[in-house]
Write an enzyme that holds these catalytic residues in place. Structure first.
Site, mmCIF file in Angstrom:
data_model
loop_
_atom_site.group_PDB
_atom_site.id
_atom_site.type_symbol
_atom_site.label_atom_id
_atom_site.label_comp_id
_atom_site.label_asym_id
_atom_site.label_seq_id
_atom_site.Cartn_x
_atom_site.Cartn_y
_atom_site.Cartn_z
ATOM 1 N N TYR A 266 10.368 -3.232 -8.992
ATOM 2 C CA TYR A 266 9.270 -3.374 -9.582
ATOM 3 C C TYR A 266 8.271 -2.025 -8.993
ATOM 4 O O TYR A 266 7.538 -1.305 -9.577
ATOM 5 C CB TYR A 266 8.278 -4.383 -9.473
ATOM 6 C CG TYR A 266 6.885 -4.249 -9.990
ATOM 7 C CD1 TYR A 266 6.542 -4.329 -11.264
ATOM 8 C CD2 TYR A 266 5.743 -4.177 -8.930
ATOM 9 C CE1 TYR A 266 5.096 -4.347 -11.880
ATOM 10 C CE2 TYR A 266 4.453 -4.165 -9.513
ATOM 11 C CZ TYR A 266 4.305 -4.175 -10.687
ATOM 12 O OH TYR A 266 2.864 -4.025 -11.096
ATOM 13 N N CYS B 11 0.839 -1.201 -0.031
ATOM 14 C CA CYS B 11 -0.073 -0.075 -0.063
ATOM 15 C C CYS B 11 0.837 1.237 0.142
ATOM 16 O O CYS B 11 2.121 1.225 0.113
ATOM 17 C CB CYS B 11 -0.937 0.038 1.151
ATOM 18 S SG CYS B 11 -1.774 -1.608 1.415
ATOM 19 N N ASN C 287 1.478 -0.007 5.641
ATOM 20 C CA ASN C 287 1.984 -0.657 4.437
ATOM 21 C C ASN C 287 2.707 -1.713 5.032
ATOM 22 O O ASN C 287 3.708 -1.611 5.579
ATOM 23 C CB ASN C 287 2.709 0.281 3.493
ATOM 24 C CG ASN C 287 3.584 -0.419 2.236
ATOM 25 O OD1 ASN C 287 4.653 0.088 2.168
ATOM 26 N ND2 ASN C 287 3.233 -1.470 1.709
ATOM 27 N N GLY C 288 2.528 -3.000 4.479
ATOM 28 C CA GLY C 288 3.304 -4.189 4.679
ATOM 29 C C GLY C 288 2.362 -5.147 5.233
ATOM 30 O O GLY C 288 1.236 -5.255 4.848
ATOM 31 N N GLY D 61 -1.484 1.092 -4.873
ATOM 32 C CA GLY D 61 -2.836 0.492 -4.321
ATOM 33 C C GLY D 61 -3.995 1.023 -5.156
ATOM 34 O O GLY D 61 -3.788 2.427 -4.920
HETATM 35 P P1 AMP Z 1 3.626 -12.407 -14.512
HETATM 36 O O1 AMP Z 1 2.938 -12.102 -15.764
HETATM 37 O O2 AMP Z 1 2.791 -13.382 -13.369
HETATM 38 O O3 AMP Z 1 4.920 -13.419 -14.866
HETATM 39 O O4 AMP Z 1 4.250 -11.317 -13.795
HETATM 40 C C1 AMP Z 1 4.974 -10.650 -14.260
HETATM 41 C C2 AMP Z 1 4.667 -9.112 -14.649
HETATM 42 O O5 AMP Z 1 3.998 -8.657 -13.361
HETATM 43 C C3 AMP Z 1 5.742 -8.287 -15.120
HETATM 44 O O6 AMP Z 1 5.476 -7.408 -16.037
HETATM 45 C C4 AMP Z 1 5.918 -7.231 -13.720
HETATM 46 O O7 AMP Z 1 6.045 -5.948 -14.137
HETATM 47 C C5 AMP Z 1 4.492 -7.428 -13.128
HETATM 48 N N1 AMP Z 1 4.846 -7.720 -11.500
HETATM 49 C C6 AMP Z 1 5.758 -8.392 -10.894
HETATM 50 N N2 AMP Z 1 5.486 -8.546 -9.395
HETATM 51 C C7 AMP Z 1 4.263 -7.928 -9.288
HETATM 52 C C8 AMP Z 1 3.516 -7.653 -8.222
HETATM 53 N N3 AMP Z 1 3.903 -8.012 -6.866
HETATM 54 N N4 AMP Z 1 2.292 -6.818 -8.184
HETATM 55 C C9 AMP Z 1 2.200 -6.408 -9.566
HETATM 56 N N5 AMP Z 1 2.517 -6.778 -10.527
HETATM 57 C C10 AMP Z 1 3.785 -7.437 -10.699
#
Ligand code: AMP
Length: 495
Positions: free
Chosen positions: A266, A25, A126-127, A51
């Site tokens: 990210y 968050c 957050n956490g 979020g």
């Molecule tokens: P995936 O499609 O499941 O392999 O997730 C990878 C994609 O989701 C990448 O484009 C990342 O930028 C994004 N991503 C990675 N971790 C997260 C996260 N915790 N929450 C939202 N998006 C994520």
């Protein structure tokens, strides 16, 4: 001992609280400003990427507290004069909520507020606490009534239950009982409080604008209101503004900071500062290291927008190759992960991206993304690029293989769903349909961040995603693919 474990396991099994509820968050708080609510709304708007499910603001006018909570985006809810007018007072805290599973109800939207015998207290968190179910069970046994299913309420209950007189001491009492990754911004009678967990897993920074102090998740929330960045809240530090003065307490034994590496990879907005450098610069460096490790010949470097942009730029610049926008993003849909079901999530990739056909036709493409989790994004995009006429698609991921789930507030799935936890590199490559696949090495990631290499005795970052090295044992997590309560009781907690 065995009997205790049995009882504890039975209790946890019967417990209706959803242990999967995780939140990444955005938090914000400001002291001593006649525009406290408006500044908070702006700050939350800058933190919207952290979020999008709900948002809330609590203010204090020296006598009363005021609270507004809404589903959805900050801009859609707090731009109205009417709502901000209700939020009276010179002190405010706010929260952007991101939850993946569990209840998406108004009562779970923060900040939470409670009346204690030392006065009211609002909490934005957050956490994720790693021992909140255990604590919650004890509190319920002692007669506490919970109104939400969020672990944040456990913190509020612990503060309310403390026998200490001063609110700040009550907060510290509570901090000694909780474990996990957390950044808290709290509001009590004319005191703004900020807390960062003992390892500094979750981020929190201090800013100043005129006579007002700001505590918030990222520096981009300071920039939007024209506040000056003062410094990061240190790991295990409690900062508070009392009589307009910034004060600090370090109640925990001193230890080195271990921030969450996923903020760098990210989560943080590219323009936010992490350890004195922008997340953008860090990501470009991940791309440069990735290029050093994988000198592959290709016609064009294509980022997965926006998550792979900075790494792809670093990669292309290092190799002197053409950087092209081979995928165009529709900015009017949220992040794919925001959708709680796998079906919708995979649809989300199509809604969000389209191949830029003229740029990619007959080209050997090096496709770069920041991370690969379930493989949903890469799988769809590689197909999309081939369908649009690409000759070859080589995928490069600007972080190492994610093999372990997170328990500190980042939404990663269980080990079962993590592609790299269950498949070899070749199998992943086949699954996503690419010609080749490479990940940044762990040492490459550390080098990109300015370290010689990973310090295996005391790692500089919280990097369990790749290493399985959890600084705080996730004691509440149950199930075959999680570390169990039993392992906690045998290993103890590192906190
Ligand atoms: P995936 O499609 O499941 O392999 O997730 C990878 C994609 O989701 C990448 O484009 C990342 O930028 C994004 N991503 C990675 N971790 C997260 C996260 N915790 N929450 C939202 N998006 C994520």
């Amino acid at each position: 001992m065995k009997k205790n474990i049995k009882i504890l396991k039975k209790k946890l099994k019967n417990y209706s609280y959803n242990p999967k509820l995780k939140e990444e968050c955005g938090v914000f708080g400001v002291s001593n400003s006649k525009d406290a609510a408006a500044l908070t709304a702006l700050g939350l708007h800058a933190l919207q990427h952290r979020g999008q499910e709900g948002c809330g603001i609590v203010t204090f006018d020296g006598k009363n507290y005021y609270s507004e909570k809404r589903f959805g985006l900050v801009g859609d809810n707090f731009n109205k004069e009417k709502v901000l007018k209700n939020l009276v007072g010179n002190y405010a805290i706010g929260h952007n909520r991101y939850s993946t599973t569990g209840e998406n109800t108004l009562r779970n939207i923060q900040p939470f507020f409670a009346d204690t015998n030392a006065g009211g207290i609002g909490v934005s968190h957050n956490g994720n606490l790693t021992n909140s179910i255990t604590l919650r069970n004890k509190l319920v046994e002692d007669g506490a009534i919970f109104h939400t299913t969020s672990d944040t309420e456990t913190i509020v209950q612990l503060i309310a239950k403390s026998k200490r007189n001063k609110t700040i001491d009550k907060v510290i009492d509570a901090l000694f009982q909780i474990q996990g990754g957390y950044a808290l911004v709290m509001l009590t009678q004319n005191t703004l409080i900020g807390v960062r967990d003992p390892y500094g897993i979750r981020p929190l920074v201090i800013g100043k604008i005129k006579d007002s102090y700001v505590f918030t998740s990222e520096t981009c929330a300071l920039d939007i209101i024209g506040a000056k960045y003062i410094r990061d809240v240190e790991n295990g530090e409690v900062v508070y503004v009392e009589d307009n003065e910034l004060k600090s307490i370090k109640p925990f034994p001193s230890r080195k900071v271990r921030p969450c590496v996923f903020e760098y990879i990210y989560f943080a907005r590219p323009d936010s500062l992490l350890g004195g450098k922008s997340a953008y610069e860090h990501r470009k460096n991940f791309g440069i290291e990735l290029a050093k490790e994988n000198k592959i010949d290709g016609d064009i470097i294509v980022p997965v927008p926006d998550s792979g942009n900075a790494a792809a730029l670093g990669f292309a610049q290092y190799l002197g190759k053409n950087f092209e926008l081979g995928l165009i993003r529709n900015h009017y849909v949220g992040r794919t992960f925001i959708e709680p079901s796998q079906k919708i999530r995979s649809l989300g990739v199509k809604l969000k991206l389209n191949a830029n056909k003229s740029t990619i036709k007959n080209k050997k493409i090096i496709l770069i993304d920041d991370s690969l989790v379930r493989g949903t994004t890469s799988h769809k995009i590689v197909k999309m690029l081939y369908d649009a006429g690409a000759k070859e698609v080589h995928v490069k991921i600007a972080c190492p293989e994610i093999r372990y789930p997170d328990f500190y507030g980042v939404d990663t799935p269980t080990k079962k769903e993590l592609l790299a936890a269950n498949k070899s590199n070749d199998e992943i490559c086949e699954y996503i349909g690419a010609k080749s696949l490479d990940f940044l090495s762990i040492d490459g990631m550390y080098k990109a961040m300015g370290f010689k290499k990973r310090d295996n005795t005391y790692p500089q970052l919280t990097d369990h995603y790749f290493t399985g090295d959890y600084p705080v044992k996730p004691i509440d997590e149950l199930g075959d693919d999680k570390i169990t309560q039993l392992s906690l009781l045998s290993t103890g907690s590192s906190n």
